[in-house]
Enzyme design. Structure first.
Site, PDB file in Angstrom:
ATOM      1  N   ASN A  26       0.588  52.471 -35.458  1.00 11.90           N
ATOM      2  CA  ASN A  26       0.404  51.352 -36.394  1.00 11.90           C
ATOM      3  C   ASN A  26      -1.049  51.118 -36.818  1.00 11.90           C
ATOM      4  OD1 ASN A  26      -0.175  50.411 -33.827  1.00 11.90           O
ATOM      5  ND2 ASN A  26       0.636  48.368 -34.198  1.00 11.90           N
ATOM      6  N   GLU A  74      -8.762  45.295 -24.150  1.00  9.07           N
ATOM      7  CA  GLU A  74      -9.624  46.056 -25.049  1.00  9.07           C
ATOM      8  C   GLU A  74     -10.573  45.059 -25.714  1.00  9.07           C
ATOM      9  OE1 GLU A  74      -6.817  48.630 -27.338  1.00  9.07           O
ATOM     10  OE2 GLU A  74      -7.506  50.119 -25.900  1.00  9.07           O
TER      11      GLU A  74
HETATM   12  N1  LIG Z   1      -0.723  45.907 -27.320  1.00 11.02           N
HETATM   13  C1  LIG Z   1      -1.296  46.625 -28.264  1.00 11.02           C
HETATM   14  O1  LIG Z   1      -2.508  46.604 -28.452  1.00 11.02           O
HETATM   15  C2  LIG Z   1      -0.454  47.497 -29.161  1.00 11.02           C
HETATM   16  C3  LIG Z   1      -1.026  47.991 -30.340  1.00 11.02           C
HETATM   17  C4  LIG Z   1      -0.251  48.784 -31.166  1.00 11.02           C
HETATM   18  C5  LIG Z   1       1.074  49.077 -30.845  1.00 11.02           C
HETATM   19  N2  LIG Z   1       1.603  48.587 -29.710  1.00 11.02           N
HETATM   20  C6  LIG Z   1       3.021  48.857 -29.382  1.00 11.02           C
HETATM   21  O2  LIG Z   1       3.344  50.198 -29.687  1.00 11.02           O
HETATM   22  C7  LIG Z   1       4.717  50.326 -30.027  1.00 11.02           C
HETATM   23  C8  LIG Z   1       4.860  51.139 -31.299  1.00 11.02           C
HETATM   24  O3  LIG Z   1       4.172  52.331 -31.198  1.00 11.02           O
HETATM   25  P1  LIG Z   1       4.878  53.744 -30.891  1.00 11.02           P
HETATM   26  O4  LIG Z   1       6.271  53.743 -31.436  1.00 11.02           O
HETATM   27  O5  LIG Z   1       3.927  54.797 -31.329  1.00 11.02           O
HETATM   28  O6  LIG Z   1       4.970  53.712 -29.301  1.00 11.02           O
HETATM   29  P2  LIG Z   1       5.444  54.875 -28.304  1.00 11.02           P
HETATM   30  O7  LIG Z   1       5.436  54.280 -26.948  1.00 11.02           O
HETATM   31  O8  LIG Z   1       6.686  55.507 -28.779  1.00 11.02           O
HETATM   32  O9  LIG Z   1       4.303  55.988 -28.430  1.00 11.02           O
HETATM   33  C9  LIG Z   1       2.960  55.711 -28.203  1.00 11.02           C
HETATM   34  C10 LIG Z   1       2.224  56.985 -27.853  1.00 11.02           C
HETATM   35  O10 LIG Z   1       2.696  57.481 -26.611  1.00 11.02           O
HETATM   36  C11 LIG Z   1       3.016  58.869 -26.725  1.00 11.02           C
HETATM   37  N3  LIG Z   1       4.061  59.157 -25.741  1.00 11.02           N
HETATM   38  C12 LIG Z   1       5.384  58.961 -25.874  1.00 11.02           C
HETATM   39  N4  LIG Z   1       6.023  59.320 -24.736  1.00 11.02           N
HETATM   40  C13 LIG Z   1       5.057  59.747 -23.872  1.00 11.02           C
HETATM   41  C14 LIG Z   1       5.083  60.256 -22.536  1.00 11.02           C
HETATM   42  N5  LIG Z   1       6.226  60.384 -21.854  1.00 11.02           N
HETATM   43  N6  LIG Z   1       3.907  60.608 -21.970  1.00 11.02           N
HETATM   44  C15 LIG Z   1       2.749  60.454 -22.633  1.00 11.02           C
HETATM   45  N7  LIG Z   1       2.665  60.004 -23.904  1.00 11.02           N
HETATM   46  C16 LIG Z   1       3.811  59.642 -24.514  1.00 11.02           C
HETATM   47  C17 LIG Z   1       3.420  59.010 -28.177  1.00 11.02           C
HETATM   48  O11 LIG Z   1       3.348  60.361 -28.577  1.00 11.02           O
HETATM   49  C18 LIG Z   1       2.411  58.128 -28.842  1.00 11.02           C
HETATM   50  O12 LIG Z   1       1.178  58.788 -28.990  1.00 11.02           O
HETATM   51  C19 LIG Z   1       5.205  48.909 -30.186  1.00 11.02           C
HETATM   52  O13 LIG Z   1       5.963  48.540 -29.057  1.00 11.02           O
HETATM   53  C20 LIG Z   1       3.938  48.090 -30.272  1.00 11.02           C
HETATM   54  O14 LIG Z   1       4.079  46.757 -29.867  1.00 11.02           O
HETATM   55  C21 LIG Z   1       0.872  47.821 -28.857  1.00 11.02           C
HETATM   56  C1  LIG Z   2      -3.582  43.191 -36.547  1.00 14.70           C
HETATM   57  N1  LIG Z   2      -4.686  43.157 -35.641  1.00 14.70           N
HETATM   58  C2  LIG Z   2      -5.107  41.798 -35.631  1.00 14.70           C
HETATM   59  C3  LIG Z   2      -5.767  43.988 -36.106  1.00 14.70           C
HETATM   60  C4  LIG Z   2      -4.242  43.514 -34.285  1.00 14.70           C
HETATM   61  C5  LIG Z   2      -4.099  44.977 -34.016  1.00 14.70           C
HETATM   62  C6  LIG Z   2      -3.642  45.314 -32.632  1.00 14.70           C
HETATM   63  C7  LIG Z   2      -2.191  45.582 -32.528  1.00 14.70           C
HETATM   64  O1  LIG Z   2      -1.402  46.224 -33.131  1.00 14.70           O
END
Ligand SMILES: NC(=O)c1ccc[n+]([C@@H]2O[C@H](COP(=O)([O-])OP(=O)(O)OC[C@H]3O[C@@H](n4cnc5c(N)ncnc54)[C@H](O)[C@@H]3O)[C@@H](O)[C@H]2O)c1
Ligand SMILES: C[N+](C)(C)CCCC=O
Length: 518
Positions: free
Chosen positions: A181, A492
């Site tokens: 994202n 972070e």
């Molecule tokens: N808290 C935060 O700062 C934050 C920020 C952005 C997104 N998110 C979360 O991320 C999710 C969406 O992103 P997504 O669909 O890319 O998430 P995801 O968990 O499917 O994948 C994230 C990353 O992990 C890798 N990955 C997947 N399985 C793995 C494994 N078994 N071992 C190692 N790496 C692995 C993927 O290739 C990818 O690079 C949402 O739940 C969102 O809330 C959190």
């Molecule tokens: C949208 N913000 C505020 C940049 C948060 C990004 C971190 C999570 O996805």
């Protein structure tokens, strides 16, 4: 300092940025042919025999490039490059590291538009938002460039003139694994504190958005970073798992979903490696009847529709005090319907395409499920086809507001990660706090009220790592960001992150004789 770097075999003149990216930036006309891996100072093609994967342009549904996942040998080469750079980088002073990081930040500034355009082409978000994401990445690197020179230990006096001191030391090779994202911003938010502390990094972007992390690698290199300082390996879960298990990796910083976060923690535990986990959310936004309505409505839109709703911290459970529910809903719906959807590279667009066809379908199925469970669709929630024929296969939907929601509905319990706002009503502060906290996640929360006492009382009781009073979804890089409960571990941004990328060494110094019992 550059002379010292040049004296090392690690240093080479920086490559020309983005040499092999052929593009003419309008949606549907970009082809990326340059290799997307980067280690030891160069873009690299994967030698793995496994099949290439298509990477799509969300705005048009076209194939943008091919992903070549890295296997064990390539992960090992990237980690080796990072390990070798660590020997040099960790010995520089904070000032010296900071200078290179500032140079990288300046490089980002000068390439702001290129990076933002590539982010749009690969992710589907609007160019307006992508520019802000690039700014956040740059600011983060600038901030930690400054912090690098402030890292210091403590001096503790002991009896008889003896003393102890502490040294804050880097961990070694850190792994960053990113979500799709905020591809460029996540790479910067992870690498900046890691590098400031003297670590090096191997970063794996999401396989859905592999394009911009490698641009960051080139920009660090162009700033005079030693070869191997920041490396990028492409791939999905197998590549990620190879990184987590690698014996020369000291730490894993992960951004992604809760289920993957649990796996990361499990893998890291095998090597007793520390983890930072930035995971999902289902955050509440509480709007009291004494709120300034205009700001509350703006806050609710910012809490739900940035990046097509694909934001971890989104306040998707919007609790509105019953007395102001009709006017709040009327205004939110009116403004949601006015959101300009379409070509994300156009300046006027405020909502671009969701990241992929399967993700779009998943989000739309949440809307269907909400209807079945009794929610009413107040607006949106439909697939959207822009009038421009080249966008007809893109992944668009109309932003959605759901009314008549109750706490037991799927749309209120589960992270949708799309432009879907669920509106709920409440009567009392006590009741809304109990309902707001009734979730396994705790990434963020917000409150709108004019009553300053209530605002602070409410945030004291909200079980979330990032709380907003009279605003939502602002993330200045000086301020820590991260979750409570299943939304994550560690933080972070901000000063505290230094603790997650360094370890403390205590040194005891005896000034007298050894007082032996034997
Ligand atoms: N808290 C935060 O700062 C934050 C920020 C952005 C997104 N998110 C979360 O991320 C999710 C969406 O992103 P997504 O669909 O890319 O998430 P995801 O968990 O499917 O994948 C994230 C990353 O992990 C890798 N990955 C997947 N399985 C793995 C494994 N078994 N071992 C190692 N790496 C692995 C993927 O290739 C990818 O690079 C949402 O739940 C969102 O809330 C959190
Ligand atoms: C949208 N913000 C505020 C940049 C948060 C990004 C971190 C999570 O996805």
């Amino acid at each position: 300092m550059l002379q010292r770097l040049a004296a090392s075999s690690l240093w080479r003149p920086a490559p020309a940025p983005f040499a092999a990216v052929v593009r003419c930036v309008s949606s549907g006309s970009v082809d990326i042919t340059a290799p997307l891996n980067f280690w030891a100072g160069k873009r690299r093609t994967s030698q793995e025999k496994c099949s290439k994967e298509n990477v799509y342009e969300p705005a048009t549904g076209r194939v943008l490039c091919h992903l070549e996942p890295c296997g064990a040998a390539e992960v090992d080469q990237a980690v080796k490059a990072a390990k070798s750079a660590f020997d040099l980088w960790s010995k520089l002073s904070g000032m010296e590291r900071g200078r290179i990081m500032i140079e990288a930040a300046l490089n980002i500034e000068s390439r702001r538009e290129d990076i933002a355009e590539m982010e749009v082409v690969n992710n589907g978000k609007s160019i307006t938002e992508a520019r802000l994401d690039v700014d956040s990445a740059r600011l983060c690197i600038e901030y930690y460039a400054g912090v690098a020179s402030t890292l210091a230990g403590q001096h503790v006096q002991l009896p008889g003139g003896s003393f102890a001191y502490t040294r804050r030391e880097p961990l070694g090779v850190c792994v960053g694994i990113g979500a799709w994202n905020y591809p460029f911003q996540i790479a910067a938010w992870k690498s900046a504190p890691a590098l400031a502390c003297g670590n090096t990094m191997v970063f794996k972007p999401s396989p859905v958005t592999p394009v911009t992390a490698v641009m960051l690698a080139e920009l660090y290199a162009a700033a005079g970073a030693p070869e191997g300082l920041f490396n990028v390996v492409q791939g999905g879960q197998e590549t990620g798992s190879l990184l987590c298990h690698h014996p020369d990796v000291a730490k894993v910083s992960f951004t992604g979903s809760v289920p993957t976060g649990k796996k990361i923690m499990e893998m890291a535990s095998k090597g007793v490696k520390p983890v930072t986990l930035e995971l999902g959310g289902k955050s509440p936004l509480l709007i009291f009847e004494d709120s300034e309505l205009e700001n509350a409505v703006r806050g609710a839109l910012m809490a739900n529709f940035l990046s097509q709703g694909q934001v971890c911290s989104n306040g998707t459970r919007v609790f509105v005090q019953r007395s102001i529910l009709p006017e709040f809903v009327e205004e939110v719906v009116k403004r949601t319907q006015a959101i300009e959807i379409g070509d994300p590279l156009l300046e006027g667009t405020r909502m671009g395409a969701l990241v992929s066809r399967p993700h779009l379908e998943k989000v739309l199925s949440f809307v269907d499920q909400a209807k079945k469970e009794g929610a009413s669709v107040l607006c949106g929630g439909e697939p959207f086809v822009p009038s421009d024929p080249k966008l007809k296969d893109g992944y668009y939907m109309t932003p959605c507001v759901l009314g008549n929601c109750t706490d037991d509905m799927t749309c209120v319990k589960e992270e949708i990660f799309g432009p879907v706002m669920s509106v709920l009503s409440f009567e009392t502060e006590e009741e809304v706090l109990q309902r707001a906290n009734d979730t396994t996640m705790g990434l963020a929360a917000g409150v709108f009220t004019r009553d300053v006492r209530r605002a602070h009382r409410v945030v004291e009781h909200l079980k979330a790592g990032s709380c907003f009073i009279n605003n939502y979804n602002i993330t200045p890089v000086e301020v820590p960001f991260g979750g409570f409960k299943m939304s994550g571990i560690g933080r972070e941004n901000g000063q505290v992150t230094i603790e997650h990328y360094s370890q403390l060494k205590t040194v005891f110094v005896e000034m007298g004789d050894v007082d032996s019992l034997f």
